[in-house]
Design an enzyme around this catalytic site. Structure first.
Site, mmCIF file in Angstrom:
data_model
loop_
_atom_site.group_PDB
_atom_site.id
_atom_site.type_symbol
_atom_site.label_atom_id
_atom_site.label_comp_id
_atom_site.label_asym_id
_atom_site.label_seq_id
_atom_site.Cartn_x
_atom_site.Cartn_y
_atom_site.Cartn_z
ATOM 1 N N ALA A 173 -15.770 1.870 3.930
ATOM 2 C CA ALA A 173 -15.270 3.231 3.680
ATOM 3 C C ALA A 173 -16.423 4.056 3.120
ATOM 4 O O ALA A 173 -17.455 3.503 2.712
ATOM 5 C CB ALA A 173 -14.119 3.218 2.687
ATOM 6 N N LYS A 174 -16.269 5.337 3.114
ATOM 7 C CA LYS A 174 -17.221 6.211 2.413
ATOM 8 C C LYS A 174 -16.514 7.513 2.109
ATOM 9 O O LYS A 174 -15.598 7.926 2.835
ATOM 10 C CB LYS A 174 -18.444 6.475 3.295
ATOM 11 C CG LYS A 174 -19.646 6.984 2.547
ATOM 12 C CD LYS A 174 -20.232 5.905 1.669
ATOM 13 C CE LYS A 174 -21.707 5.745 1.792
ATOM 14 N NZ LYS A 174 -22.183 4.434 1.411
ATOM 15 N N GLY A 175 -16.931 8.167 1.026
ATOM 16 C CA GLY A 175 -16.370 9.459 0.682
ATOM 17 C C GLY A 175 -17.493 10.415 0.343
ATOM 18 O O GLY A 175 -18.638 9.993 0.131
#
Ligand code: GLU
Length: 418
Positions: free
Chosen positions: A106-108
């Site tokens: 994931a990444k934000g």
């Protein structure tokens, strides 16, 4: 998937496509493996110190959920865009799988300039983002960590916001927290020390003497500075470093301890007396044995790949080398590439240790953390090297292959619901 269209997303897809083609992964399996499972974009209204209200844009992309919760950092940078975050989430998937961690990627990110926000503005922005993400995250769903522009304090605010919402303290909602609230010993240094370990391992493999080697490190943030110190401790001379303000070069070696003091006081390395100023472009082309891009994506390109002068290209950043550069580097057999998903995996590996310690409320010594970290890195390094030699493919192709095939296998064996 047009919503993700971005140069960095196209780059991650190109890398994936090469691996899929090489291993002849069937087309319908490719689509399942490649595109992110979920993504969320939120508007973040924040009270600024001057009384105005400013609305920022935040994203979170969860790439796949096949092996456990999703895992990955949160980035604060003006150039953050959904497609960039999606590419970084995809790389997290292959990175976690390569290291054998029970996570998807994931990444934000929030499009903002953290250098021009006050601490109170940063706190309000972080708390608002966490609040907006509550339906989407959880210790068994998606676990965030620091990335570019964020740090332990950011994680502490996130953990506090989530815990206040839940009604009890949930340390395992984020990793990379301060040790005093459930962070792991060694997490802050883990990415840079992992980079140092793998470079040392590579020097051994290709017959370079640390005491006769020079390194250039692009980026003097948490990863680049720790990697530089780690290399210096192995005896390597650091002849170039940079940050957003530009680069520094000293063929006789830069005094890292002095530079660190200077950077802590000035919040930049610009104007440091112990070296000459060079541009970012010049820095990457300095003669050295070890080149460590530890800043942004897409730094080694079709334009400069023929001009870099190193024996080891250690990708401490995510995605620093474009597929066009890879074509050129494939011809330059004198250069040994430590691909990003292997080279910088130390961070997420110790994040995994932190999460395990938080879930068990049982904490390890720094020696235990480092010992377990180096064992995992050693195993991954040997596996990638063996595959690269057996198949006569690049280290990048080998590393991506191990990661992607692990996720492919897991998806296959779980089957498709319903
Ligand atoms: N942001 C780091 C990375 O790109 C660490 C992610 C994590 O620890 O979850 O690998």
């Amino acid at each position: 998937m047009d919503i993700y269209d971005h140069p960095t997303f196209r780059m991650a897809c190109q890398q994936f496509d090469r691996v899929a083609e090489y291993w002849q992964i069937p087309a319908d399996e490719q689509a399942r493996l490649k595109f992110p499972k979920r993504s969320m974009t939120v508007a973040l209204p924040v009270h600024m110190d001057d009384g105005r209200t400013k609305v920022f844009t935040g994203h979170r992309v969860q790439h796949h959920l096949t092996l456990g919760p999703t895992k990955g950092g949160l980035r604060y940078h003006p150039a953050v865009a959904l497609g960039e975050v999606a590419a970084l989430a995809m790389w997290m998937s292959w990175k976690c799988a390569l290291a054998g961690l029970p996570y998807g990627g994931a990444k934000g990110g929030i499009a903002c300039d953290p250098l021009h926000l006050s601490q109170t503005e940063l706190e309000r922005l972080t708390r608002r983002y966490t609040q907006e993400m509550i339906p989407f995250i959880g210790e068994k769903v998606d676990v965030m960590a620091p990335d570019m522009g964020t740090n332990e304090q950011t994680m502490a605010w996130m953990m506090d916001t989530y815990s206040v919402h839940t009604g009890y303290t949930v340390p395992s909602i984020v990793t990379g927290k301060p040790v005093s609230i459930g962070g792991s010993l060694g997490r802050r240094e883990s990415t840079g020390r992992g980079v140092g370990y793998l470079i040392n391992r590579t020097m051994d493999t290709i017959g370079l003497e640390p005491g006769h080697s020079r390194a250039v490190v692009q980026g003097f943030g948490n990863v680049g500075s720790v990697a530089a110190f780690s290399l210096a401790k192995y005896g390597v001379k650091i002849v170039g470093v940079s940050d957003v303000s530009g680069g520094l070069h000293n063929a006789a070696g830069i005094d890292l301890w002095e530079l660190e003091k200077y950077a802590a006081a000035k919040r930049t390395i610009a104007g440091f007396a112990g070296a000459e100023h060079v541009t970012n472009e010049q820095l990457l082309e300095l003669p050295c044995e070890i080149l460590v891009p530890a800043a942004m994506e897409r730094q080694i390109t079709g334009g400069n790949a023929a001009k870099i002068k190193c024996r080891i290209l250690a990708e401490a950043a995510n995605g620093p080398t474009t597929p066009e550069a890879d074509v050129i580097l494939d011809q330059r057999e004198e250069i040994f590439i430590l691909p990003d998903i292997l080279c910088n995996a130390g961070g997420v590996i110790v994040s995994y240790f932190e999460w395990v310690q938080d879930l068990q409320s049982f904490f390890w010594t720094e020696t235990e953390v480092m010992d377990k970290l180096f064992r995992i890195l050693e195993g991954a390094f040997l596996q990638v090297l063996a595959l690269s030699r057996k198949q006569k493919v690049s280290m990048r192709m080998a590393a991506l292959s191990v990661g992607i095939k692990r996720v492919q296998e897991a998806k296959k064996i779980r089957g498709l619901f319903p």
